[in-house]
Design an enzyme around this catalytic site. Structure first.
Site, PDB file in Angstrom:
ATOM      1  N   VAL A 138       0.958  -3.866   3.909  1.00  0.00           N
ATOM      2  CA  VAL A 138       0.793  -5.146   4.612  1.00  0.00           C
ATOM      3  C   VAL A 138       2.053  -6.003   4.627  1.00  0.00           C
ATOM      4  CG1 VAL A 138      -1.692  -5.556   4.515  1.00  0.00           C
ATOM      5  CG2 VAL A 138      -0.270  -6.190   2.583  1.00  0.00           C
TER       6      VAL A 138
ATOM      7  N   TYR B  49      -2.140  -2.657 -10.858  1.00  0.00           N
ATOM      8  CA  TYR B  49      -2.176  -2.515  -9.396  1.00  0.00           C
ATOM      9  C   TYR B  49      -1.276  -3.546  -8.706  1.00  0.00           C
ATOM     10  CZ  TYR B  49      -4.256  -2.743  -4.684  1.00  0.00           C
ATOM     11  OH  TYR B  49      -4.454  -2.778  -3.319  1.00  0.00           O
TER      12      TYR B  49
ATOM     13  N   LYS C 249       0.609   3.212  -3.123  1.00  0.00           N
ATOM     14  CA  LYS C 249      -0.612   3.970  -3.453  1.00  0.00           C
ATOM     15  C   LYS C 249      -0.397   5.486  -3.372  1.00  0.00           C
ATOM     16  CE  LYS C 249      -3.624   0.305  -1.593  1.00  0.00           C
ATOM     17  NZ  LYS C 249      -4.429  -0.066  -0.407  1.00  0.00           N
TER      18      LYS C 249
ATOM     19  N   SER D 274       0.798  -1.238   0.000  1.00  0.00           N
ATOM     20  CA  SER D 274       0.000   0.000   0.000  1.00  0.00           C
ATOM     21  C   SER D 274       0.826   1.282   0.000  1.00  0.00           C
ATOM     22  CB  SER D 274      -0.936   0.018   1.199  1.00  0.00           C
ATOM     23  OG  SER D 274      -2.045  -0.805   0.949  1.00  0.00           O
TER      24      SER D 274
ATOM     25  N   TYR E 291      -4.395   3.204   7.636  1.00  0.00           N
ATOM     26  CA  TYR E 291      -5.702   2.535   7.613  1.00  0.00           C
ATOM     27  C   TYR E 291      -6.611   3.155   8.671  1.00  0.00           C
ATOM     28  CZ  TYR E 291      -2.438  -0.778   5.463  1.00  0.00           C
ATOM     29  OH  TYR E 291      -1.453  -1.344   4.726  1.00  0.00           O
TER      30      TYR E 291
END
Ligand code: GLN
Length: 312
Positions: free
Chosen positions: A266, A196, A71, A68, A248
């Protein structure tokens, strides 16, 4: 004027040792099967000061995939490719309070637009906004951007991690189909997911992440060459999302306890920055129940308390 980091340098190994003990209270992610091979008790950190020498401690040689963390940079590239108006037609600006892979709000809130670009649904839409005629072209542009920021032209994605996610991503796949059905996602589902998975699987060390963070800490300017790589406005947007959604649905707690822009993955990586001062890369694959590196968050909290890093 150079800042004095001698106290930090002296204490860092001890703080890493103390924080590493928390690793046993967490768990390595295994929903992407290949991630389960990561060393559960590893903890490493690299700090890159704007004015000063690189500081490292612990298991800095442990490689990990961005997951992540990527991102943040696909968001920035999508903004550079499309501008703010187009990007925010497709994704919102608000935290969800739900897990990063939740699809709950996609159906609850009209018109099914992901709440922000850092949850999976939002990041999948962002991957589709990256300019390029093909999967290969889009992925190559993302990789080139990350290589430039990380200062390493040899970076690439880990093929085993990419494949492992592609073979098991039923939840992301269902979300992408849902977004397609709602006409939020314009591209083909499988093509978008492939872009992705590739950027999530880009393999790095803490020092790469610290350099990427340093450029954000320096308002988008690469301090080595003095050239702007990211427009300041887009750094501002990225940092705002990192503060509100980067950890998160533990982002509020992290803001109170650590108080600096950060993004976790993660795989156990954390990218964090002290604006105008430091870029930080952390790896600690054992995660807490919110999916953040348990030892990594502990270490950042110790450092922030000691050096008064909170931006608030
Ligand atoms: N590739 C991962 C996924 O989609 C990224 C999630 C994460 O790091 N939180 O599940």
């Amino acid at each position: 004027m150079a800042t004095d980091y001698s106290d930090l340098k002296k204490n860092l190994p001890e703080w890493v040792k103390m924080s590493r003990m928390f690793a046993s209270k967490g768990r390595v992610a295994d929903y992407i099967p290949h991630l389960a091979y990561a060393p559960a008790d590893a903890l490493g950190i690299t700090l890159l000061p704007l004015n000063g020498d690189k500081l490292t401690a612990g298991d800095c040689d442990t490689s990990f995939t961005l997951q992540s963390i990527s991102k943040v940079f696909t968001l920035i590239l999508a903004l550079m490719d499309n501008g703010e108006a187009r990007v925010f037609e497709k994704v919102g600006m608000e935290p969800t309070g739900d897990d990063f892979n939740s699809m709950l709000k996609l159906e609850l809130v009209e018109p099914g637009k992901p709440f922000n670009p850092l949850i999976n649904a939002g990041a999948i839409v962002i991957s589709s906004l990256i300019h390029g005629q093909s999967i290969a072209e889009k992925s190559a542009r993302i990789l080139a951007f990350i290589r430039e920021l990380a200062g390493d032209t040899s970076l690439t994605w880990n093929e085993e991690v990419r494949r492992s996610e592609a073979q098991t991503a039923n939840r992301n796949r269902s979300m992408a189909y849902f977004l397609k059905d709602n006409r939020i996602l314009d591209d083909e589902v499988e093509n978008t997911l492939e872009v992705y998975f590739r950027h999530c699987a880009i393999e790095v060390h803490c020092s790469h992440v610290a350099r990427m963070a340093l450029i954000l800490a320096n308002d988008g300017v690469d301090p080595q060459i003095g050239r702007s790589i990211i427009p300041r406005r887009y750094v501002q947007i990225a940092k705002s999302f990192m503060v509100t959604c980067g950890m998160y649905n533990a982002s509020g707690e992290f803001a109170i306890q650590v108080g600096i822009p950060a993004k976790s993955g993660v795989s156990g990586g954390i990218l964090a920055l002290v604006p105008g001062k430091l870029g930080i890369g952390v790896v600690g694959p054992s995660l807490n129940d919110k999916g953040n590196s348990i030892a990594g968050v502990h270490l950042l909290r110790l450092l922030s308390e000691r050096y008064d890093w909170s931006i608030f």
